[in-house]
Write an enzyme that holds these catalytic residues in place. Structure first.
Site, PDB file in Angstrom:
ATOM      1  N   GLU A  35      28.270  21.534  67.213  1.00  0.00           N
ATOM      2  CA  GLU A  35      29.623  22.090  67.097  1.00  0.00           C
ATOM      3  C   GLU A  35      30.210  21.849  65.711  1.00  0.00           C
ATOM      4  OE1 GLU A  35      31.200  24.175  68.920  1.00  0.00           O
ATOM      5  OE2 GLU A  35      29.744  24.172  70.551  1.00  0.00           O
ATOM      6  N   TYR A 115      39.472  22.987  68.744  1.00  0.00           N
ATOM      7  CA  TYR A 115      38.374  23.798  69.264  1.00  0.00           C
ATOM      8  C   TYR A 115      37.118  22.950  69.479  1.00  0.00           C
ATOM      9  CZ  TYR A 115      34.612  27.101  69.449  1.00  0.00           C
ATOM     10  OH  TYR A 115      33.489  27.772  69.844  1.00  0.00           O
ATOM     11  N   ASP A 133      37.654  30.734  70.557  1.00  0.00           N
ATOM     12  CA  ASP A 133      37.464  31.087  69.146  1.00  0.00           C
ATOM     13  C   ASP A 133      37.725  32.594  69.011  1.00  0.00           C
ATOM     14  OD1 ASP A 133      35.283  32.261  70.294  1.00  0.00           O
ATOM     15  OD2 ASP A 133      33.786  31.329  69.001  1.00  0.00           O
TER      16      ASP A 133
END
Ligand code: SF4
Length: 336
Positions: A35, A115, A133
């Site tokens: 990520e 996020y 996103d």
């Protein structure tokens, strides 16, 4: 999403999910690394870096024990090196205190934004939080025909995604929406004919797929007033190079300044060292969201700190477009 659509989306994901290295043998550390690497970077670019990184650092303890230079050298070429430094620090904190398991606590770690925290928490720890996103926004804006943009769209997408999210599979749910946005519900030509959400998708039903998401509202234009002086001395014109932190850095311009609120043009010219000037004209133009009114003057004096060039030299000098306009305005006053 309606529950039938939600079910079809997860079935589609099970059948079509890309075989990515961080999805094989998943664990919290691998999810975290992937990520962080995927922030502002395409999957295809990340793939070789991820494998190299995991080979050298198979656990977060291994990253924690390494020095920063070693971590940075494995990151070389991936860009945004601040991410590597933050990841290194995060691994050190996690090696000492354990990796937090909720999105709220993860978000307190260096370099982990909302996020990324939600992605890691939902994928690695099954926390039922939606992560949204640009891909997810596009899917949901189209499905629900959302008349929103910017942060209001993001908030609404988070809310709607969380409402439909199957509690047993939050990580797969988030990834399924992202994957659908990346591979099927693409910006320009969405492949609605193979989309598992097509039956209930609002934008597809009304043939308006490309009208969603709504474009971001542009900020209101701001008015600015510039005063610019063309210094002429001994047949040459005085210019200076534009410094760091200003529009058109490194290009060349005639001395120019912002007109301060309530300031007279004569005073602005004096700040530039110019006296007894002749007006050349006014040029209106836009720069990003600024509407600029530029007042140009000619000053037949040798002003300090400038580079003095002939008209011929100026013809090839890199200058911003509005400055070229000023040069043309001055042309009539120049020696032929
Ligand atoms: S039907 Fe088309 S527009 Fe709607 S979510 Fe699927 S790909 Fe996107």
């Amino acid at each position: 999403l309606r529950s039938a659509s939600a079910k079809r989306l997860l079935q589609w994901y099970d059948a079509n999910a890309r075989d990515l290295p961080w999805r094989r043998e998943p664990n919290a550390y691998r999810t975290l690394v992937s990520e962080v690497m995927l922030q502002q970077t395409q999957v295809a670019t990340v793939l070789p870096y991820f494998s190299k990184f995991i080979d050298r650092f198979p656990s977060l303890e291994a990253v924690a024990a390494a020095n920063e230079q070693e971590v940075l050298s494995l990151w070389q070429g991936l860009g945004y090196y601040k991410r590597a430094r933050s990841l290194h620090q995060t691994c050190r904190e996690a090696a000492a205190n354990g990796l937090p398991q909720t999105s709220t606590s993860l978000q307190k770690l260096p370099g982990i934004g909302r996020y990324t925290a939600r992605a890691v928490a939902s994928i690695a720890f099954s926390e039922p939080v939606a992560c949204v996103d640009g891909n997810v926004e596009r899917v949901l804006a189209r499905y629900y025909r959302l008349e929103l943009s910017g942060s209001r769209l993001r908030t609404e997408c988070e809310r709607r995604s969380a409402l439909t999210m199957p509690r047993q599979r939050p990580g797969d749910w988030n990834q399924a929406l992202m994957e659908l946005g990346a591979s099927v519900c693409t910006p320009r030509s969405p492949k609605c004919e193979v989309c598992p959400l097509a039956a209930e998708c609002g934008a597809f039903g009304s043939r308006q797929t490309c009208e969603f998401p709504r474009p971001k509202q542009k900020p209101h234009p701001q008015s600015r007033f510039h005063v610019c002086v063309v210094p002429l001395y001994d047949g040459r014109l005085g210019v200076r190079q534009i410094t760091e932190g200003r529009w058109w850095r490194s290009l060349w311009e005639f001395p120019k300044t912002d007109l301060e609120p309530n300031e007279q043009i004569e005073d602005a010219l004096l700040r530039l060292g110019a006296k007894r000037c002749e007006p050349l004209g006014i040029h209106n133009h836009s720069v990003t969201n600024h509407r600029v009114t530029l007042h140009a003057y000619l000053c037949r004096r040798r002003l300090p700190g400038l580079t003095w060039l002939s008209q011929e030299d100026l013809a090839t000098l890199p200058m911003p477009a509005p400055q070229r306009v000023v040069l043309r305005m001055a042309a009539g006053a120049l020696p032929q």
